[in-house]
Scaffold this motif. Sequence first.
Motif, PDB file in Angstrom:
ATOM      1  N   PRO A   1       0.824  -1.207   0.000  1.00  0.00           N
ATOM      2  CA  PRO A   1       0.000   0.000   0.000  1.00  0.00           C
ATOM      3  C   PRO A   1       0.861   1.262   0.000  1.00  0.00           C
ATOM      4  N   ALA A   2       0.547   2.171  -0.881  1.00  0.00           N
ATOM      5  CA  ALA A   2       1.354   3.380  -1.022  1.00  0.00           C
ATOM      6  C   ALA A   2       1.020   4.381   0.086  1.00  0.00           C
ATOM      7  N   GLY A   3       2.022   5.137   0.513  1.00  0.00           N
ATOM      8  CA  GLY A   3       1.797   6.239   1.437  1.00  0.00           C
ATOM      9  C   GLY A   3       1.715   5.872   2.900  1.00  0.00           C
ATOM     10  N   ARG A   4       1.928   4.600   3.261  1.00  0.00           N
ATOM     11  CA  ARG A   4       1.884   4.206   4.675  1.00  0.00           C
ATOM     12  C   ARG A   4       2.651   2.903   4.841  1.00  0.00           C
ATOM     13  N   TRP A   5       2.986   2.601   6.102  1.00  0.00           N
ATOM     14  CA  TRP A   5       3.655   1.348   6.383  1.00  0.00           C
ATOM     15  C   TRP A   5       2.650   0.203   6.409  1.00  0.00           C
ATOM     16  N   VAL A   6       3.115  -0.973   6.082  1.00  0.00           N
ATOM     17  CA  VAL A   6       2.279  -2.171   6.122  1.00  0.00           C
ATOM     18  C   VAL A   6       1.993  -2.528   7.578  1.00  0.00           C
ATOM     19  N   THR A   7       0.734  -2.777   7.891  1.00  0.00           N
ATOM     20  CA  THR A   7       0.346  -3.193   9.235  1.00  0.00           C
ATOM     21  C   THR A   7      -0.121  -4.644   9.220  1.00  0.00           C
ATOM     22  N   GLU A   8      -0.401  -5.163  10.403  1.00  0.00           N
ATOM     23  CA  GLU A   8      -0.868  -6.544  10.514  1.00  0.00           C
ATOM     24  C   GLU A   8      -2.255  -6.743   9.931  1.00  0.00           C
ATOM     25  N   GLU A   9      -2.962  -5.662   9.694  1.00  0.00           N
ATOM     26  CA  GLU A   9      -4.280  -5.769   9.074  1.00  0.00           C
ATOM     27  C   GLU A   9      -4.181  -6.048   7.582  1.00  0.00           C
ATOM     28  N   ASP A  10      -3.010  -5.818   7.013  1.00  0.00           N
ATOM     29  CA  ASP A  10      -2.822  -6.070   5.586  1.00  0.00           C
ATOM     30  C   ASP A  10      -2.518  -7.543   5.364  1.00  0.00           C
ATOM     31  N   PRO A  11      -3.265  -8.217   4.476  1.00  0.00           N
ATOM     32  CA  PRO A  11      -2.968  -9.624   4.198  1.00  0.00           C
ATOM     33  C   PRO A  11      -1.606  -9.738   3.544  1.00  0.00           C
ATOM     34  N   LEU A  12      -0.878 -10.796   3.851  1.00  0.00           N
ATOM     35  CA  LEU A  12       0.485 -10.970   3.370  1.00  0.00           C
ATOM     36  C   LEU A  12       0.614 -12.298   2.647  1.00  0.00           C
ATOM     37  N   PRO A  13       1.290 -12.318   1.521  1.00  0.00           N
ATOM     38  CA  PRO A  13       1.718 -11.180   0.716  1.00  0.00           C
ATOM     39  C   PRO A  13       0.646 -10.804  -0.287  1.00  0.00           C
ATOM     40  N   PRO A  14       0.827  -9.738  -1.059  1.00  0.00           N
ATOM     41  CA  PRO A  14      -0.188  -9.327  -2.022  1.00  0.00           C
ATOM     42  C   PRO A  14      -0.246 -10.281  -3.199  1.00  0.00           C
ATOM     43  N   ASP A  15      -1.256 -10.127  -4.001  1.00  0.00           N
ATOM     44  CA  ASP A  15      -1.464 -11.049  -5.110  1.00  0.00           C
ATOM     45  C   ASP A  15      -0.500 -10.820  -6.274  1.00  0.00           C
ATOM     46  N   ARG A  16       0.105  -9.625  -6.374  1.00  0.00           N
ATOM     47  CA  ARG A  16       0.940  -9.340  -7.531  1.00  0.00           C
ATOM     48  C   ARG A  16       2.387  -9.825  -7.306  1.00  0.00           C
TER      49      ARG A  16
END
Length: 310
Positions: free
Chosen positions: A132-147
Motif C-alpha cells: 500500500p502506497a503512502g503508509r507502512w504495512v500493518t498486521e491488518e494487511d494480508p500478506l503477501p499481495p497477489d501481484r
Amino acid sequence: MRVFVAGGSGVMGQRLVPQLLARGHQVTATTTSAAKLSLLERLGAQGVVMNGLDAVSVGEAVAAARPDAIVHQMTALSPAHVGKPDFRHPDRFAALTDRLRTEGTDHLLAAAEATGVPHIVAQSVAVWIGGPAGRWVTEEDPLPPDRTGPKMRRSAEALRHVEEEVVKAGGAALRYGPFYGGGAIDDQVELVRKRRLPLIGGGTGYFSWVHLDDAASATVLAVEQRANGVFNIVDDEPAPVSAWLPHLAACAGAGRPFRIPRWPARLLAGEMAVAMLSEGRGFSNAKAKRELGWELRHPSWRQGFREELA
C-alpha cells in the motif's frame, strides 16, 4: 515453561534458545542433522533430530518433549541446504522452505493437537512488493499481495498458510524483517565489498530490518504471553535501498554502490530481486510494541550496521 523449538539449529534458533534459557525455560530444539546435536547441547538445549516434513517424526519428537509451547523456525535457506541464493529462480530456491511452511506447519499443528500443546508461535516474513502506497504495512494487511508473479506465487501461498492456520489455532505468526547481526548479512557485505550489489533505478524499495537478538526477544515475549495474531517484528526505521545500501557500504569500508537501470538489472538478477529493491514497502512495528511490550536493543539499522561491521 517447556518450549519446543523446531529448527533450533538455524540462524534464528541459535539466538532464540539462549534467550529462552535465560528466562528460566526448558528448551528442546530440533535439527535435521545429527552433527548439529552438539551445537544445541552447547547452547543448553536438549537436542533432537527431526524431519519436519515427516508427520511421524514430528509427532514423536513433540510427544517426547511434552512442551507447553512450540516455536516453528523451520526453513531451508542456508547454503548447506540450497547453495547460494538464486533470485532468478526463487521458486526453486525456496521450494523446500515452502514445504516446511505448509506441510511442516500442518505437522506441528497436528502434533500440538494430539499432545495437548496449547500454543504455537511461527515464523512469517515481512516482505511486501508494491502498495500500500503512502503508509507502512500493518498486521491488518494480508500478506503477501497477489501481484507476486508466477515464480513467487508458491512462496506467497506458503506464507499465507502459516499465518492463517497458526492464528486460527490460537497462536502467533511473527513477520520477521530481514535479519542482521551475528553474521546474518555476511553474503550481502561480501557483495557490497566487491561492488556487486547495485542501486537499481532510484533505490526506492523499502526494507524493514531487524537485529537477530531483537527478533528473538520478540519471540520470547510471544511465547510467554501466549500471543494470538500476526505481529510485524521489524525495527523503528523502514528505509529505502537508497539510504541503507550506501550506509552499509560505508560501514564495510567499500566504495559507493553502482547505480543501474531496472531493465538490465531484471536480466541480470531476475524479476524478484528488482521488485524487492525498487518496490518493497516498509512495515510498522507499533502493534508488537503495544501488545507484547517489545523493546528493541537495536531500534535502527544505522547503528546496528556500524556495530555489526566494527
